[in-house]
Every structure is written in C-alpha cells, then in structure tokens.
Design a protein around this motif. Structure first.
Motif, mmCIF file in Angstrom:
data_model
loop_
_atom_site.group_PDB
_atom_site.id
_atom_site.type_symbol
_atom_site.label_atom_id
_atom_site.label_comp_id
_atom_site.label_asym_id
_atom_site.label_seq_id
_atom_site.Cartn_x
_atom_site.Cartn_y
_atom_site.Cartn_z
ATOM 1 N N ALA A 1 2.069 13.376 4.888
ATOM 2 C CA ALA A 1 0.967 13.910 5.697
ATOM 3 C C ALA A 1 0.625 12.963 6.840
ATOM 4 O O ALA A 1 0.292 13.394 7.941
ATOM 5 N N ALA A 2 0.719 11.661 6.577
ATOM 6 C CA ALA A 2 0.540 10.632 7.610
ATOM 7 C C ALA A 2 1.810 9.790 7.622
ATOM 8 O O ALA A 2 1.936 8.848 6.815
ATOM 9 N N PRO A 3 2.777 10.110 8.471
ATOM 10 C CA PRO A 3 4.053 9.383 8.479
ATOM 11 C C PRO A 3 3.840 7.876 8.605
ATOM 12 O O PRO A 3 2.955 7.422 9.342
ATOM 13 N N TYR A 4 4.652 7.122 7.892
ATOM 14 C CA TYR A 4 4.457 5.673 7.880
ATOM 15 C C TYR A 4 5.785 4.960 7.702
ATOM 16 O O TYR A 4 6.799 5.543 7.275
ATOM 17 N N ALA A 5 5.754 3.673 8.051
ATOM 18 C CA ALA A 5 6.834 2.741 7.743
ATOM 19 C C ALA A 5 6.185 1.563 7.031
ATOM 20 O O ALA A 5 5.215 0.983 7.525
ATOM 21 N N GLU A 6 6.731 1.224 5.865
ATOM 22 C CA GLU A 6 6.113 0.201 5.033
ATOM 23 C C GLU A 6 7.137 -0.857 4.660
ATOM 24 O O GLU A 6 8.269 -0.539 4.264
ATOM 25 N N VAL A 7 6.748 -2.106 4.772
ATOM 26 C CA VAL A 7 7.582 -3.211 4.336
ATOM 27 C C VAL A 7 6.808 -3.987 3.271
ATOM 28 O O VAL A 7 5.618 -4.271 3.421
ATOM 29 N N VAL B 1 2.730 -4.345 4.215
ATOM 30 C CA VAL B 1 2.155 -3.846 5.468
ATOM 31 C C VAL B 1 2.660 -2.425 5.683
ATOM 32 O O VAL B 1 3.880 -2.184 5.665
ATOM 33 N N ARG B 2 1.734 -1.488 5.869
ATOM 34 C CA ARG B 2 2.096 -0.085 6.113
ATOM 35 C C ARG B 2 1.693 0.290 7.537
ATOM 36 O O ARG B 2 0.505 0.295 7.879
ATOM 37 N N PHE B 3 2.694 0.619 8.351
ATOM 38 C CA PHE B 3 2.469 0.988 9.749
ATOM 39 C C PHE B 3 2.412 2.510 9.883
ATOM 40 O O PHE B 3 3.341 3.203 9.434
ATOM 41 N N PRO B 4 1.359 3.058 10.494
ATOM 42 C CA PRO B 4 1.369 4.499 10.794
ATOM 43 C C PRO B 4 2.307 4.783 11.959
ATOM 44 O O PRO B 4 2.239 4.133 12.996
ATOM 45 N N LEU B 5 3.192 5.741 11.773
ATOM 46 C CA LEU B 5 4.176 6.044 12.817
ATOM 47 C C LEU B 5 3.598 6.868 13.948
ATOM 48 O O LEU B 5 4.207 6.982 15.011
ATOM 49 N N ASP B 6 2.440 7.480 13.758
ATOM 50 C CA ASP B 6 1.843 8.313 14.812
ATOM 51 C C ASP B 6 0.730 7.601 15.550
ATOM 52 O O ASP B 6 -0.043 8.212 16.269
ATOM 53 N N SER B 7 0.598 6.275 15.376
ATOM 54 C CA SER B 7 -0.450 5.520 16.050
ATOM 55 C C SER B 7 0.121 4.771 17.224
ATOM 56 O O SER B 7 1.114 4.059 17.084
#
Length: 456
Positions: free
Chosen positions: A388-394, A441-447
């Motif tokens: 629902a909120a696309p993300y990239a997480e490391v 760390v979780r980065f929102p891909l739509d921000s």
C-alpha cells in the motif's frame, strides 16, 4: 435604489482604500525647497507682468500684501508631503481669503497651480485614508458652497450680466446660464482631478511598496535557502568523509591487530598470516586514500566527472548497489561472516537511494567490527512496490554484544539518521530483544527527496 447607493459607496471606499492601514512616509527634501522657490519666482514675475499691463489698477491692496499672499502660497508647497492634510486645509483657506480680498492674485495661473498641487498632495500623501476622504470632501464642499454663494447672493451674477450684455448666446442656453455651468464644470474638474489624481498616485506608491516588500521577502528567503543548501552540503560532505575514513580505518585496525598478534607468537607458520594481514592493511589504506581523492576531486570540480568521461581514475562514481558485494567480501576478509539477502526488484532503486543504502550498510558493518563481539552479521535488502505504501528497506543485524571500551563518537549513526531524514524514512536502531544489534531503515519509494544536495 438603496442597494445601488451601497454599491457606489463600497466602490468609492475601495477606490480610496479607506480600510488600508498602510502609511506613506513623506519628508521635506531639497527638491521641495526648489519647487517652492521656482513657483515663488514664477508667481511674482506673473504678478508684476499683469501689474505692468494695468490689470491690477482696480485693486486697492498694497503691493506688499499681494507679495505676501504669493510668498505664503509658494511656501505651502515646501511642506506638502510632510503635512499633507494640514497643507491642503491651509491651501483651501488661502484660496478663500485671497479670492475674497485679492481675487486677481488668486486667479493667477501660478497660484492656481499651487492650490492644485496642494490638494493633489493632500490626497497622495495623507497618512490615513479615512481622514483624507473627510478633509478633501470638506474642502470641496466648502469651495462649491462659496461658489454657489457668489452666484446666488454675491455680485457674481451682476458681473456676469455686465460682461455678457452684448453676447447673444444660443437659443437653448443663455449667456448667464452658460457661464454658471461652465464655471461649475471647470471647478468640478479642478477639484476632482486633484483628488482622484492624488489617490491614483497613492495607489501607485502603495503598489511599489508592496513590490519592494515582496522583493525583500524573496531576497531573505533566497538567503535562507542558500544558507540551508550550504548546511545540507556540509552535512553531506561530513557523512561521506566519515563513511569513507571510518570504514577503511576500521579495516586497518582489525588487520593490524591480527598481524600484531601473529608476530607476537613468533611461530614460523604465522609469518605468512602476518604478511597477509599487513597486505590487507596496505590495500585498505590505498583504497581509503583513493576514495578520499575521488571525493575531494569531485568537491573541487563538480563538473569534472562529465568532462573527463572517466579519464581520471581518482574520480570514480560514488558507490552504488552493485558495489555492495565487494564491500561484503572485504568485511568477510576481516573475519566477520556476513550473509546477504536481496528480496524484490532491488536493481530498480534509484542511484541516490542505492548510494544511501550502501553507506548505511558500510557504517553498520564498520560499527559491528569496532564495537561488537559478533562473529556473524546479516544484511537484508527488501523492495516492495506492491505494498500500500511502496518501500525499500535495508536491515543489518549481528549476534554480538557491545565490546567494552570501544564506544565511538556517534557520528556514524547520526549520519544514518540524517540520510533517513532526507527521504522521510523510518529508522530503528538499537539492541535486539534476543541478542545482537539492529540497524533498520525503511525508505518510502513515493516520497520526493527533500534536498538534492543532501541526497547524494
């Protein structure tokens, strides 16, 4: 009919800006004194010229009185911008007194110009618009009342009849009626022109002040943005320097310690291991210097990468996701077992985001080697574009405990948090519930990136 009147009143109030609190500041300048002097000379010259042709022969007033009237009228213009409404009232009073006792002097063209400019300045420079409307309205009403009194009660009609006795006039309007209407129209245009013209001048000054204020605001905001950009760039440089130096210094420290222990044993079979450790120290030192030169070269000439097209080996692109395996292999060589797992389309990450991921992994693993007893770490990179909120997480975890006496400055984890804040990412840094330490760390891909300079 009432609605129409209200609408007209509203339009007049809007035109005259009666609710506007802006005050136009006026002061007495050298130009005002020059205007007064020029008008005074022109008025006196005109007065003496008409005296020379005999126009003033019917006047019983002494010459000094006529001169005094001219001097006072010219003096009003000097103070017209500093005391606009007061000068307008005095000009109206001067016009009335001079018109009653010195009508020929009042009718001089320079004197008419003086009155017009005084009324114009009253409308153009009045500090409070409501006061201006009241004062200028009273002056206009008084002048037209005086004109009506001259026509109705005074000798004005008799003089008009005498001067137009030989005139035939038209079949529709007689000479007397035409003279009265013409005089009324000229006075209406005179006073209305001064007031409306002054108001137009005031509105122009108001608009100019607004533009100047907006320009000042834009300049201030521009300065703030520039200072913010400088701060962001300084923070970015600080993060890059810390990540480059800390990583390679950590490797050098670990390898140097291993080599020292092997040499202390003094066994013949440990010589090869010590040589290998020293070789790793040398390689890591060279790599650190190379990356430092690359970073400094980029800072000195940001456009150099595009111009040299890779010709200068000291200026390499900043680390990306494809450089992550080499980083992990380097860490493994220091004795720390590292597992890596990529979940999802990680190859689609943008270059700035991939660079941030690389630096976060680099810093986390450097901290593990320096400050932890861990012998194993795990790096997991997840990308979910279907959420629902696309993300990239490391996520970087280890199985160790804090090593006593090795606390750092905290700048490394601060840099991790800053990289996350730039992209509005979620950060979870701290001990795990079972054992070890976690950096997630979780980065929102739509921000959108908050700062282009800080994102690099």
């Amino acid at each position: 009919m009432t609605v129409h009147d209200d609408g007209s009143s509203g339009r007049l109030a809007t035109f005259f800006a009666t609710d506007d609190d802006w005050e136009r500041e006026g002061s007495i300048t050298l130009g005002d004194w020059l205007v007064g002097a020029v008008v005074l000379v022109a008025s006196l010259v005109t007065l003496e010229l008409i005296r020379g042709v005999g126009t003033l022969d019917s006047s019983d007033a002494p010459t000094w009185v006529e001169w005094t009237a001219v001097v006072v009228g010219a003096a009003l213009l000097v103070f017209r911008r500093r005391f606009p409404l007061t000068i307008a009232l005095l000009a109206g009073l001067h016009m009335f007194v001079t018109g009653v006792w010195l009508p020929t002097v009042m009718g001089l063209l320079p004197m008419q110009i003086i009155y017009f400019v005084a009324f114009f300045a009253g409308a153009a420079w009045a500090r409070r618009r409501r006061d201006m409307v009241v004062v200028m309205g009273l002056i206009t009403l008084f002048m037209f009342a005086w004109l009506s009194w001259q026509f109705a009660v005074g000798s004005g009609i008799d003089e008009i009849r005498e001067s137009t006795a030989d005139a035939e006039g038209s079949s529709l309007i007689g000479p007397v009626t035409a003279y009265v209407l013409l005089t009324t129209l000229m006075n209406l245009l005179y006073f209305a022109g001064a007031i409306v013209g002054g108001q137009v001048a005031w509105r122009g000054a108001r608009q100019k002040a607004e533009l100047a204020e907006q320009a000042a605001t834009i300049a201030a905001q521009s300065g703030q943005l520039q200072r913010r950009a400088v701060i962001d760039e300084r923070l970015r440089i600080a993060r890059e320097l810390h990540d480059v130096v800390a990583h390679h210094v950590a490797v050098v420290g670990v390898q140097a310690a291993a080599g020292r222990k092997l040499l202390e044993r003094g066994r013949p079979d440990d010589i090869e291991g010590a040589a290998e450790a020293l070789g790793n120290v040398e390689a890591s030192a060279r790599e650190g210097v190379t990356q430092m030169r690359s970073l400094l070269g980029t800072l000195r000439d940001p456009a150099g990468d595009a111009e040299t097209d890779g010709a200068d080996e000291r200026r390499r692109p900043e680390p990306r996701l494809e450089d992550l395996p080499a980083l992990l292999d380097e860490v493994r060589e220091s004795g720390l077992r590292v597992d890596y797992e990529a979940v999802g389309p990680v190859e689609d990450l943008s270059v700035p985001l991939a660079h941030s991921v690389y630096r976060i992994v680099q810093e986390a693993l450097a901290n593990v080697r320096r400050h932890s007893t861990a012998d194993r770490a795990q790096v997991v990179l997840r990308v979910d574009r279907a959420a629902a909120a696309p993300y990239a997480e490391v996520e970087i975890t280890d199985n160790g405990r804090p090593r006593h006496g090795t606390s750092g400055s905290g700048l490394g984890l601060l840099g991790v948090r800053e990289r996350a804040a730039v992209r509005k990412a979620e950060v979870d840094i701290g001990p795990r519930a079972v054992q070890g330490f976690r950096v997630r760390v979780r980065f929102p891909l739509d921000s959108p990136v908050a700062s282009m300079g800080a994102a690099r």
